[in-house]
Write a protein that holds these residues in place. Structure first.
Motif, PDB file in Angstrom:
ATOM      1  N   LEU A   1      35.664  43.005  41.153  1.00 18.01           N
ATOM      2  CA  LEU A   1      35.092  41.750  40.293  1.00 18.01           C
ATOM      3  C   LEU A   1      34.947  40.742  39.349  1.00 18.01           C
ATOM      4  CD1 LEU A   1      31.320  42.037  41.707  1.00 18.01           C
ATOM      5  CD2 LEU A   1      32.810  39.766  42.962  1.00 18.01           C
ATOM      6  N   GLU A   2      35.570  42.021  38.461  1.00 17.15           N
ATOM      7  CA  GLU A   2      35.834  41.541  37.060  1.00 17.15           C
ATOM      8  C   GLU A   2      37.417  41.863  37.007  1.00 17.15           C
ATOM      9  OE1 GLU A   2      34.133  44.736  34.509  1.00 17.15           O
ATOM     10  OE2 GLU A   2      31.947  43.080  34.174  1.00 17.15           O
ATOM     11  N   SER A   3      38.427  42.314  38.047  1.00 15.21           N
ATOM     12  CA  SER A   3      39.187  42.395  37.488  1.00 15.21           C
ATOM     13  C   SER A   3      40.186  40.927  39.377  1.00 15.21           C
ATOM     14  CB  SER A   3      40.724  43.022  38.585  1.00 15.21           C
ATOM     15  OG  SER A   3      39.988  44.168  37.430  1.00 15.21           O
ATOM     16  N   PHE A   4      39.644  40.801  39.343  1.00 12.24           N
ATOM     17  CA  PHE A   4      39.874  39.205  40.176  1.00 12.24           C
ATOM     18  C   PHE A   4      39.137  38.183  39.609  1.00 12.24           C
ATOM     19  CE2 PHE A   4      37.988  36.130  43.947  1.00 12.24           C
ATOM     20  CZ  PHE A   4      39.217  36.106  43.499  1.00 12.24           C
TER      21      PHE A   4
ATOM     22  N   VAL B   1      45.392  36.443  44.566  1.00 15.92           N
ATOM     23  CA  VAL B   1      45.663  37.312  46.475  1.00 15.92           C
ATOM     24  C   VAL B   1      45.556  38.576  45.706  1.00 15.92           C
ATOM     25  CG1 VAL B   1      46.492  37.652  47.975  1.00 15.92           C
ATOM     26  CG2 VAL B   1      46.759  35.413  46.901  1.00 15.92           C
ATOM     27  N   ASN B   2      46.819  39.727  44.970  1.00 18.06           N
ATOM     28  CA  ASN B   2      46.354  40.657  45.008  1.00 18.06           C
ATOM     29  C   ASN B   2      44.769  40.917  44.322  1.00 18.06           C
ATOM     30  OD1 ASN B   2      49.024  41.006  46.219  1.00 18.06           O
ATOM     31  ND2 ASN B   2      50.351  41.226  43.645  1.00 18.06           N
ATOM     32  N   ALA B   3      44.482  40.699  43.367  1.00 16.87           N
ATOM     33  CA  ALA B   3      43.326  41.646  42.966  1.00 16.87           C
ATOM     34  C   ALA B   3      42.000  40.830  44.226  1.00 16.87           C
ATOM     35  CB  ALA B   3      43.016  40.241  42.008  1.00 16.87           C
ATOM     36  N   TYR B   4      41.968  40.096  44.529  1.00 17.01           N
ATOM     37  CA  TYR B   4      41.072  39.891  45.439  1.00 17.01           C
ATOM     38  C   TYR B   4      41.298  40.981  46.959  1.00 17.01           C
ATOM     39  CZ  TYR B   4      38.097  37.843  50.112  1.00 17.01           C
ATOM     40  OH  TYR B   4      37.511  38.432  50.771  1.00 17.01           O
ATOM     41  N   ASN B   5      42.270  41.004  47.286  1.00 20.14           N
ATOM     42  CA  ASN B   5      42.427  42.125  48.257  1.00 20.14           C
ATOM     43  C   ASN B   5      41.618  43.412  48.251  1.00 20.14           C
ATOM     44  OD1 ASN B   5      43.574  40.563  49.930  1.00 20.14           O
ATOM     45  ND2 ASN B   5      46.029  40.272  49.561  1.00 20.14           N
ATOM     46  N   SER B   6      42.464  43.259  46.793  1.00 20.09           N
ATOM     47  CA  SER B   6      42.200  44.835  45.688  1.00 20.09           C
ATOM     48  C   SER B   6      40.490  44.799  46.125  1.00 20.09           C
ATOM     49  CB  SER B   6      42.919  45.478  44.433  1.00 20.09           C
ATOM     50  OG  SER B   6      42.096  46.074  44.021  1.00 20.09           O
ATOM     51  N   LEU B   7      39.534  43.363  45.828  1.00 23.44           N
ATOM     52  CA  LEU B   7      38.674  43.832  46.117  1.00 23.44           C
ATOM     53  C   LEU B   7      38.155  43.914  47.824  1.00 23.44           C
ATOM     54  CD1 LEU B   7      35.606  43.241  44.572  1.00 23.44           C
ATOM     55  CD2 LEU B   7      35.966  40.949  45.234  1.00 23.44           C
TER      56      LEU B   7
ATOM     57  N   LEU C   1      43.207  33.466  54.550  1.00 27.45           N
ATOM     58  CA  LEU C   1      42.874  34.710  55.372  1.00 27.45           C
ATOM     59  C   LEU C   1      42.858  35.364  56.006  1.00 27.45           C
ATOM     60  CD1 LEU C   1      38.606  34.153  53.692  1.00 27.45           C
ATOM     61  CD2 LEU C   1      40.568  36.263  53.257  1.00 27.45           C
ATOM     62  N   ASP C   2      43.591  36.435  55.972  1.00 23.22           N
ATOM     63  CA  ASP C   2      43.795  36.970  57.329  1.00 23.22           C
ATOM     64  C   ASP C   2      42.678  37.209  58.697  1.00 23.22           C
ATOM     65  OD1 ASP C   2      43.940  39.509  56.712  1.00 23.22           O
ATOM     66  OD2 ASP C   2      46.000  39.773  56.586  1.00 23.22           O
ATOM     67  N   GLU C   3      42.865  37.999  60.204  1.00 25.29           N
ATOM     68  CA  GLU C   3      41.701  38.020  60.564  1.00 25.29           C
ATOM     69  C   GLU C   3      41.270  40.012  59.994  1.00 25.29           C
ATOM     70  OE1 GLU C   3      44.644  40.994  63.721  1.00 25.29           O
ATOM     71  OE2 GLU C   3      43.452  38.991  64.205  1.00 25.29           O
ATOM     72  N   ASP C   4      41.782  40.108  59.264  1.00 30.55           N
ATOM     73  CA  ASP C   4      41.442  41.171  58.363  1.00 30.55           C
ATOM     74  C   ASP C   4      40.323  41.412  57.261  1.00 30.55           C
ATOM     75  OD1 ASP C   4      43.081  43.361  60.053  1.00 30.55           O
ATOM     76  OD2 ASP C   4      44.295  43.191  58.837  1.00 30.55           O
ATOM     77  N   GLY C   5      40.767  40.008  57.009  1.00 38.05           N
ATOM     78  CA  GLY C   5      39.557  39.917  55.784  1.00 38.05           C
ATOM     79  C   GLY C   5      40.339  40.116  54.353  1.00 38.05           C
ATOM     80  N   GLN C   6      41.917  40.054  54.565  1.00 35.97           N
ATOM     81  CA  GLN C   6      43.479  39.997  53.220  1.00 35.97           C
ATOM     82  C   GLN C   6      43.774  38.742  53.081  1.00 35.97           C
ATOM     83  OE1 GLN C   6      44.098  43.153  51.664  1.00 35.97           O
ATOM     84  NE2 GLN C   6      42.736  43.886  52.431  1.00 35.97           N
ATOM     85  N   LEU C   7      43.909  38.664  51.802  1.00 38.02           N
ATOM     86  CA  LEU C   7      44.613  36.837  51.540  1.00 38.02           C
ATOM     87  C   LEU C   7      46.323  37.329  52.120  1.00 38.02           C
ATOM     88  CD1 LEU C   7      42.630  35.461  48.396  1.00 38.02           C
ATOM     89  CD2 LEU C   7      42.758  34.871  50.498  1.00 38.02           C
ATOM     90  N   GLN C   8      46.444  36.127  52.298  1.00 32.81           N
ATOM     91  CA  GLN C   8      48.287  36.338  52.566  1.00 32.81           C
ATOM     92  C   GLN C   8      48.985  35.197  51.872  1.00 32.81           C
ATOM     93  OE1 GLN C   8      49.663  38.858  53.592  1.00 32.81           O
ATOM     94  NE2 GLN C   8      47.637  40.157  54.771  1.00 32.81           N
ATOM     95  N   VAL C   9      50.569  35.119  52.005  1.00 31.06           N
ATOM     96  CA  VAL C   9      50.490  33.598  50.538  1.00 31.06           C
ATOM     97  C   VAL C   9      52.302  33.475  51.779  1.00 31.06           C
ATOM     98  CG1 VAL C   9      51.967  32.918  48.214  1.00 31.06           C
ATOM     99  CG2 VAL C   9      50.051  34.864  48.594  1.00 31.06           C
ATOM    100  N   ASP C  10      52.842  32.115  52.361  1.00 29.11           N
ATOM    101  CA  ASP C  10      53.022  31.780  52.982  1.00 29.11           C
ATOM    102  C   ASP C  10      54.586  31.394  51.533  1.00 29.11           C
ATOM    103  OD1 ASP C  10      55.005  30.300  53.919  1.00 29.11           O
ATOM    104  OD2 ASP C  10      53.821  30.037  55.418  1.00 29.11           O
ATOM    105  N   SER C  11      55.128  32.136  50.964  1.00 30.90           N
ATOM    106  CA  SER C  11      56.454  31.401  49.898  1.00 30.90           C
ATOM    107  C   SER C  11      57.024  30.684  49.893  1.00 30.90           C
ATOM    108  CB  SER C  11      56.861  33.019  49.239  1.00 30.90           C
ATOM    109  OG  SER C  11      56.298  34.141  48.948  1.00 30.90           O
TER     110      SER C  11
END
Length: 462
Positions: free
Chosen positions: A55-58, A278-284, A342-352
């Motif tokens: 949480l702190e990293s996010f 995005v990576n910090a949230y996905n790690s969380l 947010l995708d169906e697996d609960g992960q954030l994705q970025v459309d570059s």
């Protein structure tokens, strides 16, 4: 500790071994329960630590996005790095500038006439040295009046306003060189003398006089440059008030060979900050999934499986990420509009492609979307702080587990005392049994002896 006793002497019983086994059998279930409890407490404590760290990293990644200023960075490029260096602030407007370094700033330098050696006598009196509008005095006495003494007196003056003295020993003799420490046309050097034997007159310099004993070997000048055709000056070789938010330093004259200084939006750093978020949230999300997992094959559950705090914070963050926000930017009010979803697996994705387009068209959009009281930054941070602050939920639960672990030590001590009392009682009882058996053995032996000595009827007793 129990007293020292003789065990099994009369009966041959292994009293010590029996007592140890009975005490171990009595204590093992309780000790095992304590081990299981501590393992569970430690597992949850470690799990809460992992959750708090994620949480702190996010939160840290959010802080790099939650203010407009943090995302308004600029890059600056100098086409001729041998001619100049430059720095830029966020306030600088993206633009391109054509630069020509006409001349660099110089400090004044004065040179004396030749003296036979550095130990040659100059004279006595007082020298007044003036740099710009500041002056200081140097007194030259009878016992320290050589050229070297004058040099040292100037350099060691406590109120020296910016003059360095040196001696150059050349073919024609020794020369005193006085150099200004600061560049710029306003930092001219003037020297006058008073009192003494008049010998210091050879070190006088008046900038307004047609001739002087000292020679002006280098004129104090400002740096000069042209910026997009406009002539600009600086007392130093750094021009920090010519272009708003930009400072450039002249390294050499370019003699009309202009170069370009280009200021641009730092889209790369903003894009990097978005991907870090995005990576910090996905790690969380991975951390929360592992902590709440359950493997039906092995029947092993994660340490926080079914934990209400974990479930609540996960749901709250997903809800904030999915909702619209009211910000200063009228074009964007959702993360999906800047390419984050947010995708169906609960992960954030970025459309570059979408993100790059937003940064190209509206560079300040990301900062405006995350900044302010109603931006994503403040809303997500509020959720996280309720858990990670010193009075937050995770802190409270961690302290509770630590108290439980501490309490187990008290239970262990109580168990040890109970087992020690049991050991003492059992030893007393078995030692009593041993004593009784010893007496019975003696009686048995006595009776056996007596019976063996009873005369046999009709037998020979002689």
């Amino acid at each position: 500790m129990t007293g020292i006793v003789s065990q099994g002497i009369g009966s041959g019983l292994d009293v010590s071994g029996l007592v140890n086994q009975l005490v171990a059998a009595e204590g093992q279930p309780a000790q095992q329960r304590l081990v299981v409890k501590e393992t569970q407490f430690q597992g949850r404590l470690s799990a809460y630590g992992s959750l708090k760290s994620a949480l702190e990293s996010f939160k840290s990644s959010i802080e790099k996005l939650d203010t407009d200023e943090s995302l308004a960075s600029r890059t600056i490029t100098v086409s001729n790095e041998e001619a100049a260096t430059a720095t830029v602030e966020a306030s600088a407007a993206p633009a391109s500038y054509t630069i020509d370094i006409v001349g660099q700033a110089q400090a004044a330098r004065l040179t004396s006439g030749a003296f036979a050696t550095a130990q040659s006598t100059v004279g006595t009196g007082t020298l007044t040295l003036t740099v710009g509008d500041a002056s200081f005095d140097v007194t030259v006495a009878d016992d320290a009046n050589t050229l070297a003494d004058v040099r040292d007196a100037i350099n060691n003056a406590d109120d020296n306003t910016g003059v360095q003295a040196s001696i150059i020993n050349a073919e024609g003799g020794s020369y005193l060189v006085l150099s200004g420490e600061n560049t710029g046309a306003s930092n001219t050097i003037a020297i006058s003398q008073a009192d003494g034997d008049g010998g210091l007159a050879s070190l006088v310099y008046d900038p307004a006089a047609p001739s002087n004993p000292l020679t002006l070997s280098q004129v104090a000048t400002d740096a000069e440059a042209t910026v997009n055709g406009f002539t600009v000056f600086s007392a130093t070789n750094t021009f920090d008030a010519v272009i708003d938010g930009v400072s450039f330093t002249a390294l050499q004259e370019t003699d009309g060979d202009t170069f370009t200084l280009a200021v641009a939006n730092d889209t790369a750093s903003v894009s990097s900050a978005v991907f870090a978020f995005v990576n910090a949230y996905n790690s969380l999300a991975d951390t929360t999934a592992n902590l709440s997992s359950f493997d039906p094959d092995s029947q092993i559950a994660g340490p926080l499986q079914g934990d209400s705090a974990l479930r609540t914070v996960s749901n709250a963050l997903r809800r904030e990420l999915s909702e619209n926000t009211s910000t200063a930017n009228p074009l964007f009010d959702t993360l999906s509009e800047i390419g984050i979803s947010l995708d169906e697996d609960g992960q954030l994705q970025v459309d570059s492609e979408v993100l790059d387009g937003v940064l190209e068209d509206d560079f300040r959009a990301i900062g405006e979307l995350f900044g302010g009281e109603s931006g994503y930054g403040a809303r997500l941070t509020t959720v996280i702080d309720a858990y990670v602050d010193s009075d937050g939920i995770l802190t409270s639960r961690t302290e509770g587990l630590e108290s439980n672990i501490e309490a187990l030590e008290g239970e262990r001590e109580a168990l040890a005392e109970r087992l020690e009392r049991l050991e003492t009682r059992l030893l007393r009882q078995f030692n009593g049994l041993d004593s009784l058996l010893s007496q019975l053995n003696l009686t048995s032996n006595f009776l056996a002896t007596q019976l063996a000595n009873i005369p046999t009827p009709g037998g020979n007793n002689n």
